[in-house]
Design a protein around this motif. Structure first.
Motif, PDB file in Angstrom:
ATOM      1  N   ALA A  51       1.037  -1.372   0.009  1.00 27.03           N
ATOM      2  CA  ALA A  51      -0.022   0.001   0.053  1.00 27.03           C
ATOM      3  C   ALA A  51       0.877   1.354   0.027  1.00 27.03           C
ATOM      4  N   LEU A  52       1.832   1.309   0.636  1.00 28.28           N
ATOM      5  CA  LEU A  52       2.852   2.572   0.879  1.00 28.28           C
ATOM      6  C   LEU A  52       3.528   2.593  -0.630  1.00 28.28           C
ATOM      7  N   ILE A  53       3.980   1.606  -1.092  1.00 32.30           N
ATOM      8  CA  ILE A  53       4.565   1.698  -2.257  1.00 32.30           C
ATOM      9  C   ILE A  53       3.557   2.070  -3.492  1.00 32.30           C
TER      10      ILE A  53
ATOM     11  N   GLU B 239       1.980   6.637  -6.882  1.00 31.70           N
ATOM     12  CA  GLU B 239       0.870   7.598  -7.329  1.00 31.70           C
ATOM     13  C   GLU B 239       1.450   8.772  -7.487  1.00 31.70           C
ATOM     14  N   TYR B 240       2.108   9.405  -6.044  1.00 28.80           N
ATOM     15  CA  TYR B 240       2.624  10.739  -6.068  1.00 28.80           C
ATOM     16  C   TYR B 240       3.813  10.987  -6.954  1.00 28.80           C
ATOM     17  N   ILE B 241       4.936  10.200  -7.268  1.00 34.12           N
ATOM     18  CA  ILE B 241       5.962  10.209  -8.067  1.00 34.12           C
ATOM     19  C   ILE B 241       5.308  10.384  -9.458  1.00 34.12           C
ATOM     20  N   ASN B 242       4.512   9.589  -9.801  1.00 35.14           N
ATOM     21  CA  ASN B 242       3.868   9.390 -11.231  1.00 35.14           C
ATOM     22  C   ASN B 242       2.936  10.973 -11.485  1.00 35.14           C
TER      23      ASN B 242
ATOM     24  N   SER C 130       6.759   8.204 -14.770  1.00 33.67           N
ATOM     25  CA  SER C 130       6.154   7.115 -15.120  1.00 33.67           C
ATOM     26  C   SER C 130       6.779   5.730 -14.797  1.00 33.67           C
ATOM     27  N   TYR C 131       6.382   5.415 -13.549  1.00 30.12           N
ATOM     28  CA  TYR C 131       6.894   4.108 -12.991  1.00 30.12           C
ATOM     29  C   TYR C 131       5.820   2.934 -12.709  1.00 30.12           C
ATOM     30  N   THR C 132       5.919   1.812 -12.853  1.00 30.03           N
ATOM     31  CA  THR C 132       5.040   0.869 -12.408  1.00 30.03           C
ATOM     32  C   THR C 132       5.262   0.715 -10.886  1.00 30.03           C
ATOM     33  N   GLN C 133       4.146   0.056 -10.187  1.00 30.76           N
ATOM     34  CA  GLN C 133       4.598  -0.187  -8.935  1.00 30.76           C
ATOM     35  C   GLN C 133       5.587  -1.219  -8.442  1.00 30.76           C
TER      36      GLN C 133
ATOM     37  N   TRP D 116      10.154   8.990   5.089  1.00 37.17           N
ATOM     38  CA  TRP D 116      10.764   9.558   3.773  1.00 37.17           C
ATOM     39  C   TRP D 116       9.557   9.921   3.068  1.00 37.17           C
ATOM     40  N   ALA D 117       8.561   9.169   2.832  1.00 31.42           N
ATOM     41  CA  ALA D 117       7.498   9.565   2.160  1.00 31.42           C
ATOM     42  C   ALA D 117       6.858  10.753   2.360  1.00 31.42           C
ATOM     43  N   LEU D 118       6.406  10.687   3.636  1.00 28.85           N
ATOM     44  CA  LEU D 118       5.936  11.876   4.072  1.00 28.85           C
ATOM     45  C   LEU D 118       6.769  13.129   4.014  1.00 28.85           C
ATOM     46  N   GLY D 119       8.006  12.804   4.272  1.00 35.07           N
ATOM     47  CA  GLY D 119       8.976  14.080   3.980  1.00 35.07           C
ATOM     48  C   GLY D 119       8.878  14.669   2.495  1.00 35.07           C
ATOM     49  N   ILE D 120       8.615  13.835   1.794  1.00 35.92           N
ATOM     50  CA  ILE D 120       8.607  14.395   0.147  1.00 35.92           C
ATOM     51  C   ILE D 120       7.203  14.790  -0.067  1.00 35.92           C
ATOM     52  N   GLY D 121       6.149  14.624   0.680  1.00 37.18           N
ATOM     53  CA  GLY D 121       4.837  14.998   0.558  1.00 37.18           C
ATOM     54  C   GLY D 121       3.788  13.955  -0.048  1.00 37.18           C
ATOM     55  N   VAL D 122       4.224  12.893   0.084  1.00 33.70           N
ATOM     56  CA  VAL D 122       3.227  11.757  -0.141  1.00 33.70           C
ATOM     57  C   VAL D 122       2.362  11.497   0.999  1.00 33.70           C
ATOM     58  N   LYS D 123       0.906  11.206   0.503  1.00 32.40           N
ATOM     59  CA  LYS D 123       0.027  11.219   1.731  1.00 32.40           C
ATOM     60  C   LYS D 123      -0.263   9.529   1.764  1.00 32.40           C
TER      61      LYS D 123
END
Length: 103
Positions: A10-12, A17-20, A25-28, A78-85
């Motif tokens: 789920a985290l991945i 989703e955020y990076i894309n 354009s990455y797959t999971q 890390w994800a929260l630090g770059i802005g991922v919800k």
């Protein structure tokens, strides 16, 4: 555990989703490999005949519960630090381990 594996995936998905959404354009599966490389690093894989494949991304399959919990926490921070919800379920093995470590 199955619960930790579900949380990690789920985290991945959230990171992908955020990076894309920000021009990539990455797959999971690609994102999972990139995340494992960033946080777990690499190791040499020794074949049955003694040959070596150098610098293979480490697998999560051999991680113990505590190690997987630490990995999820590192990636989530890390994800929260770059802005991922990120999704953060309050049930399951991951949260139970986190609660017991904070008690």
């Amino acid at each position: 555990t199955l619960s930790q594996n579900a949380q990690f995936h789920a985290l991945i998905a959230d990171v992908t989703e955020y990076i894309n959404a920000n021009g990539h354009s990455y797959t999971q599966e690609q994102m999972k490999e990139l995340i494992k490389y960033k946080f777990l690093g690499t190791e040499d894989l020794v074949a049955w005949d003694g040959s070596v494949i150098k610098d293979q991304v480490r697998s999560t399959a051999k991680l113990k519960k505590g190690e997987m919990s630490d990995l999820i926490t590192e990636v989530m921070d890390w994800a929260l630090g770059i802005g991922v919800k990120v999704r953060n379920p309050y049930t399951g093995e991951y949260m139970n381990l986190r609660r017991s470590q904070n008690a």
